[in-house]
Design an enzyme around this catalytic site. Sequence first.
Site, mmCIF file in Angstrom:
data_model
loop_
_atom_site.group_PDB
_atom_site.id
_atom_site.type_symbol
_atom_site.label_atom_id
_atom_site.label_comp_id
_atom_site.label_asym_id
_atom_site.label_seq_id
_atom_site.Cartn_x
_atom_site.Cartn_y
_atom_site.Cartn_z
ATOM 1 N N VAL A 195 93.405 -31.393 -38.494
ATOM 2 C CA VAL A 195 91.960 -31.592 -38.403
ATOM 3 C C VAL A 195 91.336 -31.555 -39.793
ATOM 4 C CG1 VAL A 195 89.830 -30.649 -37.447
ATOM 5 C CG2 VAL A 195 91.934 -30.549 -36.117
ATOM 6 N N GLY A 196 90.312 -32.393 -40.011
ATOM 7 C CA GLY A 196 89.540 -32.294 -41.243
ATOM 8 C C GLY A 196 89.386 -33.610 -41.961
ATOM 9 N N ASN A 197 88.715 -33.550 -43.119
ATOM 10 C CA ASN A 197 88.390 -34.761 -43.857
ATOM 11 C C ASN A 197 89.621 -35.447 -44.431
ATOM 12 O OD1 ASN A 197 85.530 -34.655 -43.543
ATOM 13 N ND2 ASN A 197 85.452 -33.004 -45.034
ATOM 14 N N GLU A 241 97.268 -32.752 -31.318
ATOM 15 C CA GLU A 241 96.408 -31.736 -30.697
ATOM 16 C C GLU A 241 94.995 -32.249 -30.485
ATOM 17 O OE1 GLU A 241 97.765 -27.565 -32.665
ATOM 18 O OE2 GLU A 241 96.792 -29.026 -33.968
ATOM 19 N N ASN A 246 91.494 -19.590 -41.221
ATOM 20 C CA ASN A 246 91.321 -19.954 -39.811
ATOM 21 C C ASN A 246 92.492 -19.491 -38.952
ATOM 22 O OD1 ASN A 246 88.879 -21.294 -40.348
ATOM 23 N ND2 ASN A 246 89.956 -23.190 -40.838
ATOM 24 N N GLY A 255 98.449 -25.131 -34.747
ATOM 25 C CA GLY A 255 99.668 -25.780 -34.275
ATOM 26 C C GLY A 255 100.552 -26.297 -35.383
ATOM 27 N N LYS A 283 87.945 -25.044 -56.102
ATOM 28 C CA LYS A 283 86.939 -24.303 -56.882
ATOM 29 C C LYS A 283 86.758 -24.914 -58.278
ATOM 30 C CE LYS A 283 86.156 -20.961 -53.835
ATOM 31 N NZ LYS A 283 84.850 -20.777 -53.184
#
Length: 502
Positions: free
Chosen positions: A269-271, A293, A383, A387, A407
Site C-alpha cells: 500500500v502507498g504512493n 491484499e 505500522n 502481510g 528526512k
Amino acid sequence: MNARITCPVLGTKVVSAEEAVAHIRPGDRVGMSGFTGAGYPKAVPRALADRVRAARARGEEFRIDLWTGASTAPDADGVLAEAHAIGRRLPYNSDPTLRREINSGEVEYLDVHLSHSAQHMWFGFYGNLDVAVVEVTAILPDGRLVPSSSVGNNKTWLDQADKVILEVNHWQPRELEGFHDVYYGTALPPYRQPIELTDPTQRIGDQYLRVDPRKVVAVVETHSPDRNAAFSPLDETSIKIAEHLVDFLQAEVAADRMPKELLPIQSGVGNVANAVLAGLSRSTFSGLAAFTEVLQDGMLDLLDDGTLDFASATSFGLSDAGVKRFMDNIADYKGKILLRTEEISNHPELIRRLGLICMNGMIEADIYGNVNSTHVMGSSIMNGIGGSGDFARNAYLNFFVSPSTAKGGAISAIVPMVSHVDHTEHDVMVIVTEQGLADLRGLSPRKRARAIIENAAHPDYRDALRDYVERAEAARPNALHTPHLLDEALSWHQRFLETGHM
C-alpha cells in the site's frame, strides 16, 4: 424492514449504536471488521469511546482488547485511542494517536503476520472472543450477510465471537453483492485439507458471510463513507523506482524466467506502490492478474486500460476519486474483482503455489539484505509487518522498495545493520530505490553488500558504507562470511538520535 435488512429475525434487533455498546463490557476481547480503511464499523466505535469516557469520569477503568483485519480509520482506531479505550491491539495499525499510545507503552501491541491472525484465534492463543462488531452491506431474508468493502477476518470473528453486533452501512453500494468469495473449508490441524485454488480468478467459497442469528445482539444502521486514502501525485523518486522495477521484469521475461503476461502480482500500500502499478500501465505488459491484499487506485487504472485482467484481494484501499470511479462503473468491475477472506488472500501455500511477484515497502535495509519494515530507530513501531512477511517469504520473486534517503537526506535507507529485522537476508531477493536495483539472488553475503551499496544506496552514503565493509573485512580475517564491526554496526542510528543526521 427496509431494503438492506430483510431478515425478519435480525430486523427486530435494530437499535442505536449507544444501545448496542451496552453489550461490550470492560476487559472484553472485541473483533472488529476493517482492513486498510475499508469496511470498518463507523458508529459503534464512537459510541463505545463515549461510554468509556463516561466510565472513566465515574472513576471506573474500561479498556478492551481490539482485534481487526488490519488498520481501520480515525473514526474507529482513532476515537478509541483518544478515549484510552484500548488495552491490547492486533494485528496492524496505522492510526497516529494509537501509534503514540503503543510507543508510550500504554497499549500492548501484537504485531503478527496477517496470515496468522485468524488461525491464532482459532488455536486459542489470544483467548476467547467476546464480541464481534462487523460492517456489512445488507442482511438477506435467510440471515446471510452481504459483505462490505473488505472481508479481512470477518468470517472468523463472526464464527468465534460469543456476541455479534452488525453495522449495516447504506453508503456501501448494494451492488457489492457478488464481489466476494468467503471460504468456509478451513479446519484445525490435524484435519486440514489442501485449499484447491490454482488460479487467481477461481471461486472456492460463498458470496456471503454467515452468522448464527442467536448470537446477534444488535443491528445498527449507518450511512458513512470509508476512510479513503488520498494518494500524492507521482514524484520523480517514485517514478524512478517504478522504472527500475519494470525494466527488471521485462528482462526476466526476455530471459524466459517468467511468461510475457508475468506471474500474478502483489503490491503493498502507498504512493510508491501506486507508482509501480502506474509503471506497469506504461509498459508493454498485458493480460496480468493480481493476487494481493488491497486493491488501490493503481489497480483500477490497470483494469481500466486492459493491462490487468483480474484482481483478487481482501479489501479496497481507494482514494475519493477511486471510490467514485468504482461506484460509477461497478457493473463493469463485477467479474474482474474478487474480495476474499484474509486467511486466503495471505495464505502462504497459495502464494507459493501461484508463484507471486511481490512488491512491498521497507523502512531500511542493511548491506547484507536484512529488511526492517516496521520500526524507526529500532524501538518505535510505525505500522506493523502486515502481510509483507506472508508474501516475501513465499514469493516466486520479491521486491522491497524505498527511497534511498529520508528526512531530507538525514537518514539513509541502506545502513550497515538494520535496527530491527522483519525479513531476514534469506527471504529478500531484490532491493529497489530510485538509485537503482540490487538483484541479490544467488549472491553470497559479501557480494550482496557490494550490489546493495553500488546499486541502491544514495551516493552521499556510499563511501561510508564501502569503508565500513572494508574495515570489517580487515578487522576479522577469519570471519569473512558476513563481516561486521559490532561496535559500529548501529552507530548510524545512534548518531541520528544524538545529532539528527546519520
